[in-house]
Scaffold this motif. Structure first.
Motif, short mmCIF file in Angstrom:
data_model
loop_
_atom_site.label_atom_id
_atom_site.label_comp_id
_atom_site.label_asym_id
_atom_site.label_seq_id
_atom_site.Cartn_x
_atom_site.Cartn_y
_atom_site.Cartn_z
N ARG A 39 0.81 -1.22 0.00
CA ARG A 39 0.00 0.00 0.00
C ARG A 39 0.85 1.27 0.00
NH1 ARG A 39 -2.43 1.25 5.98
NH2 ARG A 39 -0.66 0.56 7.23
N HIS A 40 2.14 1.16 0.35
CA HIS A 40 3.03 2.33 0.35
C HIS A 40 3.76 2.49 -0.97
CE1 HIS A 40 2.24 2.76 4.61
NE2 HIS A 40 2.66 1.53 4.84
N GLY A 41 3.53 1.58 -1.91
CA GLY A 41 4.19 1.67 -3.21
C GLY A 41 5.52 0.96 -3.25
N ALA A 92 6.20 -5.62 -2.96
CA ALA A 92 5.45 -6.42 -1.99
C ALA A 92 6.30 -7.57 -1.46
CB ALA A 92 4.18 -6.96 -2.63
N ILE A 93 6.32 -7.72 -0.13
CA ILE A 93 7.01 -8.84 0.50
C ILE A 93 6.08 -10.05 0.45
CG2 ILE A 93 8.03 -9.69 2.64
CD1 ILE A 93 8.64 -6.80 3.38
N ARG A 94 6.59 -11.14 -0.08
CA ARG A 94 5.74 -12.30 -0.35
C ARG A 94 5.04 -12.82 0.91
NH1 ARG A 94 5.73 -15.34 -4.65
NH2 ARG A 94 7.79 -14.63 -5.31
N SER A 95 5.77 -12.93 2.02
CA SER A 95 5.21 -13.55 3.22
C SER A 95 4.26 -12.65 3.98
CB SER A 95 6.34 -13.99 4.16
OG SER A 95 7.09 -12.86 4.59
N GLN A 96 4.26 -11.35 3.70
CA GLN A 96 3.45 -10.41 4.47
C GLN A 96 2.26 -9.86 3.71
OE1 GLN A 96 5.86 -7.32 6.19
NE2 GLN A 96 7.32 -8.74 7.09
N THR A 97 2.12 -10.21 2.45
CA THR A 97 1.03 -9.67 1.64
C THR A 97 0.40 -10.78 0.81
OG1 THR A 97 2.56 -9.14 -0.16
CG2 THR A 97 2.11 -7.39 1.45
N GLY A 98 -0.84 -10.55 0.42
CA GLY A 98 -1.51 -11.39 -0.54
C GLY A 98 -1.68 -12.84 -0.14
N ARG A 99 -1.70 -13.70 -1.14
CA ARG A 99 -1.89 -15.15 -1.03
C ARG A 99 -3.29 -15.49 -0.50
NH1 ARG A 99 3.28 -17.42 1.94
NH2 ARG A 99 2.54 -15.94 3.50
N TRP A 100 -3.46 -16.72 0.02
CA TRP A 100 -4.81 -17.21 0.32
C TRP A 100 -5.46 -16.48 1.49
CZ3 TRP A 100 -8.14 -19.05 -2.66
CH2 TRP A 100 -7.81 -19.93 -3.69
N GLY A 101 -4.66 -15.87 2.39
CA GLY A 101 -5.29 -15.12 3.47
C GLY A 101 -6.17 -14.03 2.93
N ASP A 160 -8.23 0.80 -13.98
CA ASP A 160 -7.02 0.60 -14.77
C ASP A 160 -6.27 1.90 -15.04
OD1 ASP A 160 -7.36 -2.15 -14.97
OD2 ASP A 160 -8.57 -1.99 -16.79
N SER A 161 -7.01 2.99 -15.13
CA SER A 161 -6.39 4.25 -15.57
C SER A 161 -5.92 5.12 -14.42
CB SER A 161 -7.39 5.05 -16.43
OG SER A 161 -7.81 4.29 -17.54
N TYR A 162 -6.71 5.24 -13.34
CA TYR A 162 -6.43 6.27 -12.35
C TYR A 162 -6.45 5.77 -10.90
CZ TYR A 162 -7.57 9.06 -16.47
OH TYR A 162 -7.61 9.58 -17.73
N TRP A 163 -7.49 5.09 -10.48
CA TRP A 163 -7.70 4.81 -9.06
C TRP A 163 -6.93 3.59 -8.56
CZ3 TRP A 163 -13.74 5.54 -8.50
CH2 TRP A 163 -14.03 6.90 -8.63
N GLY A 164 -6.74 2.60 -9.40
CA GLY A 164 -6.23 1.32 -8.94
C GLY A 164 -7.38 0.46 -8.44
N ARG A 165 -7.14 -0.85 -8.32
CA ARG A 165 -8.23 -1.77 -8.05
C ARG A 165 -8.75 -1.69 -6.61
NH1 ARG A 165 -5.77 -4.03 -12.59
NH2 ARG A 165 -3.95 -5.02 -11.68
N PHE A 166 -7.86 -1.54 -5.64
CA PHE A 166 -8.31 -1.49 -4.26
C PHE A 166 -9.18 -0.25 -4.01
CE2 PHE A 166 -7.71 0.33 -0.02
CZ PHE A 166 -8.25 -0.69 0.76
N LYS A 167 -8.72 0.90 -4.44
CA LYS A 167 -9.47 2.13 -4.24
C LYS A 167 -10.82 2.07 -4.95
CE LYS A 167 -9.00 7.18 -4.61
NZ LYS A 167 -8.11 8.28 -5.04
N PRO A 174 -4.07 -3.17 5.03
CA PRO A 174 -2.60 -3.08 5.09
C PRO A 174 -1.88 -4.20 4.33
CG PRO A 174 -3.57 -2.91 7.29
CD PRO A 174 -4.63 -3.42 6.37
N TYR A 175 -2.61 -5.25 3.91
CA TYR A 175 -1.92 -6.45 3.45
C TYR A 175 -2.25 -6.84 2.00
CZ TYR A 175 -1.44 -6.48 8.45
OH TYR A 175 -1.17 -6.11 9.73
N TYR A 176 -2.98 -6.01 1.29
CA TYR A 176 -3.26 -6.30 -0.11
C TYR A 176 -2.02 -6.05 -0.97
CZ TYR A 176 -8.31 -6.49 0.78
OH TYR A 176 -9.55 -6.83 1.23
N ARG A 177 -1.93 -6.78 -2.06
CA ARG A 177 -0.96 -6.48 -3.10
C ARG A 177 -1.62 -5.61 -4.15
NH1 ARG A 177 1.66 -12.54 -4.07
NH2 ARG A 177 2.56 -12.79 -1.97
N HIS A 178 -0.89 -4.65 -4.67
CA HIS A 178 -1.45 -3.68 -5.61
C HIS A 178 -0.62 -3.63 -6.89
CE1 HIS A 178 -3.82 -1.87 -2.25
NE2 HIS A 178 -2.75 -2.22 -1.54
#
Length: 601
Positions: free
Chosen positions: A34-36, A39-48, A109-116, A255-259
């Motif tokens: 989220r800070h740009g 992404a650290i693999r063990s701390q973000t994303g995946r099945w959680g 895709d153009s401006y906001w990003g998927r999470f926002k 805090p833990y999404y991948r972007h």
């Protein structure tokens, strides 16, 4: 929800604490936190995060169909509209949902990003549901308990009706803008350049479609039952509560999404390719392999923006002219309207290759839409009682949803492992979509055969008869089951295919293509029915699909759809065999052996 949060915490947080000397592993696909930062693999994303998104999807779908499943009844019973106007208004509302999906995909895709985009559109969705529930409770459902078959509601003022319409179109905006982005955001949580996570990503799309179906199952049965009995407020507030729970759950993982960073307006990038190619229409394109001699940036330039280079492919060679370096380009300091990179050109090629495949999926959606229209009318003309208990014809769609759940399990646990043993790789998305088309042909044939038997046992010229045919409605189970099986191969395959093959800056647009396929399928179904009725109604003959089905030939219409879908499959086969899969340079170097070969269908 507590169980889901426990799984979420185990999946994401248990690896957060690490020894200071342990090497930090980053994702390879260019995703960021989220800070740009990478992404650290063990701390973000995946099945959680994947499970969290699946539950969010199920809750949002429950909320949406809690409104949509009986909206036509609300318009007739509460707002006093006639059947034709109500059906027309529901069609417009449904079509608007799909149009808003394109808006949501573009902004994402153009401006906001998927999470926002997901967060904003879900907030609009919740607000619309809340306004609809309040306006119905305070103004529309008077006297209390009205809106069932016995008690009529009071007439409503234009202001109150306008408030209701404003709220349901906010629901359409929120759900439509959210839907293509949540599927893509879920896929973003798995690193496509890691073998294990890539397999998890494939499984995610199956479970995503399952979550969608399970959410709609609750709405079509439990909520639909209460709303049909006049408990509209209960149904609407249940939908609102479900949407609120989904939004809270979604935000809890912030805090833990991948972007992936938005890439800007894709229209300008595409226009630059065509303009540059036209300006150099006389330029000679080098015939060497891999696009050598064409303009391309260093991989480090792409890594800075979180994107990847796309390998050069043959086909549409005219567009390659946009990457030919001329003296004019050097004078113009490599201006984007005169010179484009190979990756930029391949993005355009990718979309051009996707269009024929996408067009071939529209006719499948024609078959799919029959469940909400002609299947219901067919069921209404069959014996639908078990003793004194009446089975609503629309509830037969539950067998479709159960079929989807069963065949997702069968494919993931039985078919896929067997195929892996036989050919060392699973079925490609294009192969699965082709299987879906074949099963849809079988579904239409089964529907036509059931209609032949329904007509055989029809009770003609019997005014006192309760049903138009003595054939049990349970004879429809095979056609619903076959449609459900075809969905697992077609729609899940579509989600994977369009998401995986769309350029990095257009992933949400790829997911929106699936929704647009369904939308155009509805329109095409209406066109086909209109043409059929025009040519089959003559000299006092009511046509194939009259108001009284016993006087028509619905079986012939089903067989016609089977023939059209079979022809569509042949066209699809031609384009699928010539399709070339897109590969990033990282994928091509690292996991080439796991990717489907070009021209393999």
């Amino acid at each position: 929800m507590l169980a889901c949060m426990n799984i979420f915490q185990k999946g994401v947080f248990q690896e957060k604490i690490r020894d200071e000397g342990e090497k930090v592993e980053y994702t390879l696909d260019g995703s960021v936190d989220r800070h740009g930062n990478p992404a650290i693999r063990s701390q973000t994303g995946r099945w959680g995060l994947g499970i969290l998104i699946l539950v969010n999807q199920g809750l949002a779908t429950l909320a949406f169909f809690g409104v949509g499943v009986n909206l036509v009844l609300f318009l007739t019973r509460v707002l006093g509209q006639n059947n034709a106007d109500a059906a027309n208004n529901v069609s417009k509302w449904t079509g608007t949902v799909y149009l808003f999906s394109l808006l949501g995909a573009f902004l994402s895709d153009s401006y906001w990003g998927r999470f926002k985009s997901c967060a904003i559109f879900q907030a609009v969705f919740v607000l619309g549901l809340g306004m609809m529930s309040l306006s119905s409770y305070m103004y529309l459902l008077k006297p209390k308990g009205c809106g069932n078959k016995q008690i009529q509601c009071n007439s409503n003022t234009s202001i109150h009706v306008a408030m209701f319409y404003m709220s349901i179109y906010m629901v359409a905006l929120g759900y439509g803008g959210y839907q293509p982005n949540i599927a893509t955001l879920g896929a973003d949580q798995f690193d496509d350049e890691d073998a294990n996570e890539r397999n998890s990503k494939m499984s995610f799309f199956s479970y995503f479609y399952l979550a969608l179906n399970l959410g709609s199952l609750f709405s079509n049965t439990i909520l639909g039952y209460f709303e049909d009995g006049g408990d509209w407020i209960l149904g609407f507030w249940a939908s609102t509560g479900s949407a609120v729970m989904g939004l809270i759950l979604f935000l809890s993982g912030t805090p833990y999404y991948r972007h992936f960073k938005p890439r800007g307006n894709p229209l300008s990038r595409f226009c630059k390719v065509f303009v540059a190619a036209l300006k150099k229409w006389k330029a000679h394109v080098p015939t060497t392999d891999e696009g050598s001699g064409l303009y391309e940036l260093d991989p480090k330039a792409y890594s800075k923006t979180g994107s990847q280079r796309i390998s050069h492919t043959d086909g549409f060679r005219f567009l390659d002219k946009a990457a030919v370096i001329t003296l004019s380009d050097k004078k113009n300091s490599y201006d984007g309207w005169h010179l484009c990179t190979v990756t930029q050109i391949e993005e355009v090629k990718c979309i051009l290759r996707l269009i024929p495949i996408w067009l071939c999926t529209i006719l499948y959606s024609v078959v799919f839409t029959q469940m909400a229209s002609l299947f219901v009318e067919q069921g209404a003309a069959m014996k639908s009682n078990i003793g004194r208990f009446h089975i609503p014809p629309a509830s037969m769609s539950s067998f479709d949803i159960l079929s989807v759940a069963a065949f997702i399990f069968i494919y993931r646990r039985v078919v896929h492992p067997i195929v892996i043993r036989l050919r060392k790789r699973g079925l490609t998305e294009l192969q699965r979509m082709g299987i879906g088309l074949i099963i849809s042909v079988l579904a239409m044939i089964a529907s036509g055969i059931v209609e032949l038997f329904r007509l055989k046992y029809a009770t003609r010229d019997c005014k006192s008869c309760q049903y138009a045919s003595s054939l049990s409605i349970f004879w429809q189970i095979p056609q619903y089951t076959l449609v459900g099986a075809s969905e697992v191969f077609m729609y899940v395959g579509q989600l994977e295919f369009f998401n995986g093959q769309a350029p990095e800056g257009l992933k949400s647009f790829g997911s929106a293509l699936c929704m647009m396929s369904m939308s155009l399928g509805n329109y095409m179904s209406s066109i086909i029915i209109t043409i059929v009725m025009k040519f089959s109604s003559r000299d006092g003959v009511p046509g194939w699909i009259p108001g009284e089905l016993n006087k028509g030939h619905l079986d012939r219409f089903y067989f016609l759809l089977a023939v059209l879908t079979a022809v569509d499959f042949m066209v699809y086969l031609f384009f699928a065999k010539s399709y070339k899969y897109v590969q990033s340079e990282v994928t091509k170097r690292g996991i080439e052996s796991d990717e489907p070969a070009n021209n393999e269908v």
